[in-house]
Design an enzyme around this catalytic site. Structure first.
Site, PDB file in Angstrom:
ATOM      1  N   PRO A  67     -32.319 -54.470 -36.416  1.00  0.00           N
ATOM      2  CA  PRO A  67     -31.484 -56.574 -36.110  1.00  0.00           C
ATOM      3  C   PRO A  67     -30.483 -56.596 -34.431  1.00  0.00           C
ATOM      4  CG  PRO A  67     -30.275 -55.150 -37.717  1.00  0.00           C
ATOM      5  CD  PRO A  67     -30.470 -54.314 -36.768  1.00  0.00           C
ATOM      6  N   CYS A  68     -31.621 -57.097 -33.551  1.00  0.00           N
ATOM      7  CA  CYS A  68     -30.769 -57.148 -32.757  1.00  0.00           C
ATOM      8  C   CYS A  68     -30.672 -58.962 -32.683  1.00  0.00           C
ATOM      9  CB  CYS A  68     -31.498 -56.596 -31.075  1.00  0.00           C
ATOM     10  SG  CYS A  68     -33.464 -56.634 -31.276  1.00  0.00           S
TER      11      CYS A  68
END
Length: 115
Positions: A67-68
């Site tokens: 989940p950058c």
DNA sequence: ACCGTGACCTACC
DNA sequence: AGGTAGGCCACGG
């Protein structure tokens, strides 16, 4: 050990990159963190750039599942959105329930998560 | 082997 | 108050 000397210890001290993946992957939904916070938590201190770099490698690798998009800079601006492409990152964050301000920045005061 | 770049941050002027 | 400069670690050419 005559060898590369690389001690793979699965202990807490792994490679910097893996450590970043681990932290980012642990970010709860609806929460955001900053590169500096992660870097500090890893002990790199001022090497916040390495965090972004690690994500960059991840994006090009198979770990794109990270989940950058929940990682933003200190100002709460979606710097990585440039690599994501357009407002994709913003859409994802909104989908998580994250709110933005008039400037289009993430409301860190309400979603700032620290490792 | 050296230099430059990079999804940054902090400090000083 | 804002802007500029430097620092940090790692990878690419």
């Amino acid at each position: 050990m005559t060898k590369t000397g690389k001690l793979p210890e699965s202990n807490d001290e792994g490679d910097f990159f893996e450590r970043v993946y681990d932290v980012v992957a642990r970010i709860p939904e609806g929460r955001v963190t900053t590169y500096g916070a992660i870097a500090r938590h890893l002990g790199t201190g001022g090497s916040a750039r390495l965090v972004g770099w690690a994500l960059n490698k991840t994006l090009a690798g198979d770990k794109s599942m990270l989940p950058c998009h929940r990682v933003v800079n200190r100002k709460g601006e979606l710097t990585g959105s440039t690599w994501f492409g357009g407002d994709i990152m913003e859409q994802m964050l909104r989908s998580e329930g994250i709110t933005f301000d008039e400037l289009g920045r993430v409301d860190m005061s309400a979603h700032y998560w620290e490792p």
